[in-house]
Write a protein that holds these residues in place. Structure first.
Motif, PDB file in Angstrom:
ATOM      1  N   UNK A  54       0.837  -1.209   0.000  1.00  0.00           N
ATOM      2  CA  UNK A  54       0.000   0.000   0.000  1.00  0.00           C
ATOM      3  C   UNK A  54       0.869   1.255   0.000  1.00  0.00           C
ATOM      4  N   UNK A  55       2.044   1.182   0.622  1.00  0.00           N
ATOM      5  CA  UNK A  55       2.967   2.324   0.578  1.00  0.00           C
ATOM      6  C   UNK A  55       3.456   2.559  -0.849  1.00  0.00           C
ATOM      7  N   UNK A  56       3.759   1.480  -1.549  1.00  0.00           N
ATOM      8  CA  UNK A  56       4.181   1.610  -2.955  1.00  0.00           C
ATOM      9  C   UNK A  56       3.064   2.262  -3.768  1.00  0.00           C
ATOM     10  N   UNK A  57       1.838   1.847  -3.534  1.00  0.00           N
ATOM     11  CA  UNK A  57       0.709   2.416  -4.279  1.00  0.00           C
ATOM     12  C   UNK A  57       0.511   3.895  -3.955  1.00  0.00           C
ATOM     13  N   UNK A  58       0.810   4.284  -2.746  1.00  0.00           N
ATOM     14  CA  UNK A  58       0.704   5.695  -2.363  1.00  0.00           C
ATOM     15  C   UNK A  58       1.671   6.535  -3.218  1.00  0.00           C
ATOM     16  N   UNK A  59       2.868   6.031  -3.417  1.00  0.00           N
ATOM     17  CA  UNK A  59       3.842   6.728  -4.267  1.00  0.00           C
ATOM     18  C   UNK A  59       3.395   6.690  -5.723  1.00  0.00           C
ATOM     19  N   UNK A  60       2.954   5.538  -6.179  1.00  0.00           N
ATOM     20  CA  UNK A  60       2.481   5.386  -7.564  1.00  0.00           C
ATOM     21  C   UNK A  60       1.348   6.372  -7.855  1.00  0.00           C
ATOM     22  N   UNK A  61       0.381   6.449  -6.972  1.00  0.00           N
ATOM     23  CA  UNK A  61      -0.741   7.367  -7.163  1.00  0.00           C
ATOM     24  C   UNK A  61      -0.283   8.821  -7.141  1.00  0.00           C
ATOM     25  N   UNK A  62       0.648   9.132  -6.260  1.00  0.00           N
ATOM     26  CA  UNK A  62       1.197  10.484  -6.183  1.00  0.00           C
ATOM     27  C   UNK A  62       1.866  10.865  -7.503  1.00  0.00           C
ATOM     28  N   UNK A  63       2.664   9.965  -8.059  1.00  0.00           N
ATOM     29  CA  UNK A  63       3.316  10.238  -9.337  1.00  0.00           C
ATOM     30  C   UNK A  63       2.283  10.496 -10.426  1.00  0.00           C
ATOM     31  N   UNK A  64       1.239   9.695 -10.444  1.00  0.00           N
ATOM     32  CA  UNK A  64       0.191   9.885 -11.453  1.00  0.00           C
ATOM     33  C   UNK A  64      -0.557  11.199 -11.251  1.00  0.00           C
ATOM     34  N   UNK A  65      -0.839  11.553 -10.000  1.00  0.00           N
ATOM     35  CA  UNK A  65      -1.527  12.822  -9.717  1.00  0.00           C
ATOM     36  C   UNK A  65      -0.681  14.014 -10.122  1.00  0.00           C
ATOM     37  N   UNK A  66       0.610  13.849 -10.088  1.00  0.00           N
ATOM     38  CA  UNK A  66       1.522  14.940 -10.464  1.00  0.00           C
ATOM     39  C   UNK A  66       1.911  14.859 -11.946  1.00  0.00           C
ATOM     40  N   UNK A  67       1.293  13.928 -12.664  1.00  0.00           N
ATOM     41  CA  UNK A  67       1.572  13.736 -14.095  1.00  0.00           C
ATOM     42  C   UNK A  67       3.071  13.523 -14.335  1.00  0.00           C
ATOM     43  N   UNK A  68       3.666  12.737 -13.460  1.00  0.00           N
ATOM     44  CA  UNK A  68       5.100  12.471 -13.531  1.00  0.00           C
ATOM     45  C   UNK A  68       5.327  11.094 -14.155  1.00  0.00           C
ATOM     46  N   UNK A  69       6.408  10.935 -14.896  1.00  0.00           N
ATOM     47  CA  UNK A  69       6.673   9.628 -15.491  1.00  0.00           C
ATOM     48  C   UNK A  69       7.003   8.565 -14.443  1.00  0.00           C
ATOM     49  N   UNK A  70       6.442   7.395 -14.656  1.00  0.00           N
ATOM     50  CA  UNK A  70       6.685   6.236 -13.806  1.00  0.00           C
ATOM     51  C   UNK A  70       7.635   5.315 -14.545  1.00  0.00           C
TER      52      UNK A  70
END
Length: 165
Positions: free
Chosen positions: A53-69
Motif C-alpha cells: 500500500x505504501x508503494x501504491x501511495x507513491x504510484x498514485x502520487x506520481x500519477x496525480x503529479x503527471x510524472x513519469x513512472x
C-alpha cells in the motif's frame, strides 16, 4: 510545479524499495508459515500488504503529479530463512531503519528543491516509519527477553497474532 528530476528519480526508486520491503516480509511470512509460529506468519503477511500500500501511495502520487513512472526489477531478498524469530525481527528492524534513511533522503531533497508537495508526502512516510521501526523493535525486545524460553516466545507469537489488517 513539476517534480524535479532528481526527486522524481528517488520517488521511482522508492516505489520499488517499498515493493522490495513487501517481498522481504512475504518471505518472512513464508518462513514462519513453515514453523509453529503462525502469529508471526500472520504479522509478516499483514506487514507485506502494508508495504504494498505504501508503494501504491507513491504510484498514485506520481500519477496525480503527471510524472513519469519508471519500471524496474524487484531484487530477491538476501535471505529466505532465519535462525530464529529474533533473527527475523532483527532483520525486519534493520530494514525499517534503511527505509527510514531512504525516505529522509527524499524529504530532504524535496525541501531543498522547494518541491513541497513531495516533501509533504514524505512527511507522511516519516511518521509512518516511526511506527514501523517502533513495531519491529518491540518484537526484537520481546524476543530478546524471551531468550530460549519457548513459552515466552509463544507468548510473543500470540501477541503478533493479535494484529489485524
Amino acid at each position: 510545479m513539476k517534480i524535479p528530476q532528481d526527486v522524481l528519480k528517488l520517488l521511482n526508486e522508492q516505489f520499488y524499495n517499498e515493493l522490495y520491503a513487501a517481498h522481504i516480509y512475504f518471505g518472512m511470512s513464508a518462513y514462519f508459515k513453515r514453523s509453529p509460529y503462525q502469529g508471526f506468519a500472520s504479522w509478516m503477511s499483514i506487514q507485506a500488504k502494508e508495504e504494498m500500500s505504501h508503494a501504491m501511495k507513491i504510484y498514485n502520487f506520481l500519477n496525480e503529479r503527471d510524472a513519469p513512472f519508471e519500471t524496474a526489477p524487484i531484487p530477491k531478498p538476501e535471505k529466505d530463512s532465519y535462525d530464529s524469530p529474533l533473527d527475523a525481527f532483527k532483520a525486519a528492524y534493520a530494514h525499517e531503519q534503511l527505509v527510514t534513511s531512504q525516505i529522509t533522503k527524499i524529504f530532504e531533497l524535496a525541501n531543498e528543491k522547494k518541491d513541497y508537495a513531495t516533501a509533504d508526502l514524505m512527511n507522511w512516510f516519516i511518521n509512518e516509519q516511526v511506527e514501523e521501526e517502533h513495531n519491529t523493535y518491540q518484537f526484537v525486545k520481546g524476543l530478546e527477553f524471551a531468550g530460549n524460553d519457548q513459552t515466552l516466545i509463544f507468548g510473543v507469537n500470540s501477541w503478533a497474532a493479535k494484529r489485524s489488517e
